[in-house]
Design an enzyme around this catalytic site. Structure first.
Site, mmCIF file in Angstrom:
data_model
loop_
_atom_site.group_PDB
_atom_site.id
_atom_site.type_symbol
_atom_site.label_atom_id
_atom_site.label_comp_id
_atom_site.label_asym_id
_atom_site.label_seq_id
_atom_site.Cartn_x
_atom_site.Cartn_y
_atom_site.Cartn_z
ATOM 1 N N ARG A 77 8.091 37.611 21.396
ATOM 2 C CA ARG A 77 8.425 37.150 22.734
ATOM 3 C C ARG A 77 7.306 37.500 23.718
ATOM 4 N NH1 ARG A 77 15.022 37.821 23.333
ATOM 5 N NH2 ARG A 77 15.541 35.922 22.182
ATOM 6 N N SER A 78 7.657 38.075 24.884
ATOM 7 C CA SER A 78 6.644 38.232 25.937
ATOM 8 C C SER A 78 5.605 39.300 25.651
ATOM 9 C CB SER A 78 7.308 38.513 27.276
ATOM 10 O OG SER A 78 7.865 37.331 27.805
ATOM 11 N N ALA A 79 5.769 40.086 24.602
ATOM 12 C CA ALA A 79 4.673 40.966 24.202
ATOM 13 C C ALA A 79 3.445 40.138 23.824
ATOM 14 C CB ALA A 79 5.092 41.862 23.041
#
Length: 399
Positions: A77-79
């Site tokens: 995801r946003s990592a």
């Protein structure tokens, strides 16, 4: 007997002497925090000191479920955003990109709708005023490589660019991806594969190849779907981020809903898509190794970031109440910084969480680099309790 079934997990891997608390915290995530399948890795001064994995590969708690293996990877995801930021920062380091130039210098179509003064650094620090789209993209449009860049180029800013910040949850994909394409002629995912993952031997992709699809575990909700939350963080009076997320007209809801309906993150097409905001795939080991290479040499490979670039990555560009997340966030150029919304290893740390659990970060002062991936999606955006327990253990172990 109370009838309650005891959680048993087969944790595998290694920890160096002194880092046993990380293993203890990892086990506790399974026994007390609902973990199903996960991995964590820590590097210190370029050497791997923790490499653990356990649970099931597909978020399935039933007996006989396929185990998480040493090479299991996961959508982060946003990592992904922190990994994606490496490319423009390295282009700047080589003199190919001016962070203070208008984006339109490299991408002429972007100048439309009052965006002439949007700077490259505004994209990286969530100050461009472009977290939402007036017309959301379908999942097919989001990954076609054309519709996303065209939509953000035509979009009018939600606020005067450069004057405030708000998390660009989805639009970050097309803003950074198209900028890199215009400068290099290559996709951002190709740059990662050729210049970072390949040389460092990483299982880390923005655009998962077909041959690696079988290695990726399935994401599963640990709790019923809910609005993103950030426990214990200051929010706007009388309105929480959960309230805003539930309001389809809010900036929060529209930012996370820039792709509608929400894409199937377990679909092969989504994993193969080059969405630098959300669709990266990695092992915890590779995330930690990548961040270790940003702050120092790793196994004979020279550090990726020159000292000046490292300073840029972790110098505060945005701080205060985030227009999208409605909590106090801090950003450098492309990375979240240690703060109340996203506690990291230490005050000088930089990195990026992924909604639901994943986290990668580094602390130059202690020499620590950290990576955590999970298939169990919790109700959080920035401060997952499982990742936080592991971070605290790693920091204590390093003294």
């Amino acid at each position: 007997m109370n009838g309650k079934r005891e959680t048993v997990v087969d944790v595998q891997g290694t920890v160096e002497d002194g880092f046993e608390p990380v293993r203890d915290a990892f086990v506790a995530n399974f026994t007390g925090r609902g973990e199903r399948g996960a991995a964590v890795a820590v590097y210190r001064h370029g050497r791997k000191v923790v490499d653990l994995w356990g649970g099931t590969k597909d978020g399935d708690a039933s007996d006989g479920a396929a185990p998480w293996e040493a090479g299991t990877a996961q959508v982060i995801r946003s990592a992904t955003k922190g990994i994606a930021a490496l490319v423009p920062l390295l282009l700047h380091q080589r003199g190919q990109l001016d962070l203070d130039a208008p984006v339109g210098t490299y991408w002429p179509e972007f100048k439309a709708a009052g965006k002439e003064r949007v700077l490259v650094r505004h994209l990286l620090s969530h100050r461009a005023g472009l977290p939402v789209l007036d017309t959301p993209l379908t999942p097919a449009q989001a990954i076609d490589g054309v519709s996303g860049p065209a939509a953000v180029a035509a979009q009018a800013p939600a606020w005067e660019p450069g004057t405030d910040h708000g998390y660009h949850a989805q639009t970050y994909s097309w803003l950074l991806g198209e900028l890199v394409l215009r400068i290099t002629g290559r996709t951002l995912g190709s740059c990662i594969a050729e210049e970072i993952s390949g040389p460092l031997g990483l299982d880390l992709w923005i655009g998962l190849p077909e041959a690696a699809q079988c290695r990726v575990g399935r994401l599963a909700d640990l709790e019923p779907p809910a609005a993103p939350a950030a426990s214990g963080l200051r929010v706007r009076p009388k309105r929480s981020v959960a309230d805003a997320y539930a309001d389809p007209a809010s900036l929060t809801s529209r930012a996370f809903g820039a792709i509608a309906p929400a894409p199937d993150e377990n679909a092969a097409a989504y994993r193969a898509a080059e969405l630098p905001a959300s669709a990266g795939v990695a092992t915890a080991r590779s995330l930690a190794r990548c961040y270790a290479a940003l702050i120092g040499a790793v196994d004979g490979h020279p550090r990726l970031f020159a000292p000046a670039t490292l300073t840029l990555a972790r110098t505060e560009e945005s701080a205060g109440l985030d227009r999208t997340l409605l909590v106090n966030t801090r950003f450098g150029l492309g990375f979240m910084l240690h703060g109340p919304a996203s506690p990291l290893l230490a005050p000088g740390s930089f990195g990026h969480p992924g909604r639901g659990g994943a986290l990668a970060c580094a602390d130059p002062e202690s020499g620590l680099a950290f990576g955590y991936v999970t298939n169990g999606m919790q109700r959080n955006v920035t401060a997952d309790p499982r990742a936080q327990a592991l971070l605290r253990a790693a920091s204590r172990a390093a003294g």
